[in-house]
Design a protein around this motif. Sequence first.
Motif: not given
Length: 491
Positions: A178, A189, A180
């Motif tokens: 994702s 997210t 992050y």
Amino acid sequence: MIEDAHEVDDDQESLDALTLGRNIRARRKESGLTLEQLAAKIDRAPSQLSAIENGRREPKLTMIRRIAQALGTSAASLLDIHEVGEREALEIAVERAQRGPVFQTLGIEPIRVSSATNDETLRAVLALHEEVTRLHRERAATPEEARRTNTELRKDMRVRNNYFAELEAHAKELLAVSGYTGGPVSQRTVADIAERLGYSLHYVNDLPHSTRSVVDKRNGRIYLGSHGNTRYSRTPIVRALASIVCGHEEPTGYDEFLRQRVEANYLAGAVLVPEEPAVAFLENARKQRQISMEDLRDAFAVSYEMAAHRFTNLATERLDIPVHFMKVHESGTLIKAYENDHVRFPSDVLGAFEGATVCRRWTARTVFGQADRFNPWYQYTDMPDGRTYWCTSRIEGAKEGDFSVSVGVPFDEVKWFRGRDTPHRTRSWCPEESCCRSAPDDLGEKWGHNAWPEAATPTSLLAALPTGTFPGVDSLRVFEFLERHEKPGRS
């Protein structure tokens, strides 16, 4: 050696007698003998031999040998369950079912199993019995069984230090794809993780009251309540995704249901408070001797309870700090508990913590007496075994009332925590009655025979343990909900 029927365990007797009887009947027919002819060979009445073949009478070893000799085989062969044919095995299964305690409680006359009874009838009877047994077992689930299951799960968590490496790996992979990079995990997210797993998020006003979320695997949707737009609304999304990520199947029992719920909660914590950033944060706090649940909560924008839970996941495995956790209702009832620091939680005779009453002198109870609900409450508690524990506790509200959430460590580990300089200290003698459960003599004498309170009985006290594939969930409502929202134009 085969003994008289009254000397054999009931289950073993049933198994041996039925196996023996069906093997004798099969060998007799293979030999072309009638019941009367074989009875004559062993010098017994046909009715006696019939009772043996039907498994209703277990002969002595000498008789088994005589029958075996008459049939040209061995006693061992007649007793061997592997010698039973498919048809005989079916008859044995039906007979055993009809003689079992569940069938007996139904008060139904058992069918006579004979060679004239066709296979389809026997299979139908057996299938019905298995379903009745399943329902009986489901309905017979008691709070004691649930607590026993929960106790076994807690033991496993203790062995693991409440650290699940496989779930940490899942969380790390989800965050990596994702994009992050650090800090609190945003709603965007979490939504991106869901999308990459093939699911879209739908906020609705008519979510079934017995659910926190509903996953529609058919159409790739996750439904959530529209009122949950707070910083904590990420949690139910990740819990819903856990069933997909962990490959959960429909639970076949309460133990599997409980384990799946623990895994879902753990994965939510591991995603929203990622392991490596959290460990780095906690290690830095330890260097400064300022570990604090409030700081962990604020750093990752999660609830205090999730921060406390997450700390127990990482404290021992990554920081080498033994720890315990408690969630206690304002009534004093222990709702959740975990420990690997040898603190002795109150428990029932089964060793279960949940549902027990916590000592009034423990931090988890004394916090309710504090006027300041905005700052953490710190306290040392001396235990009957000579150990001393330090705890930090906060109160959180819920629709069921107020709860305290507490994290504690042994005295030797308190040097790493903020609040270690607290002057608050108590001593507990529980489970001794004199500690906090018996009234002082003057109050006891005055009111012991003059008080008659009516208990505010919890609504769950007499309720049966929720049953079904997902305990406590109204499946019909869920199916109706999904049917409504599958129609074009609904989201």
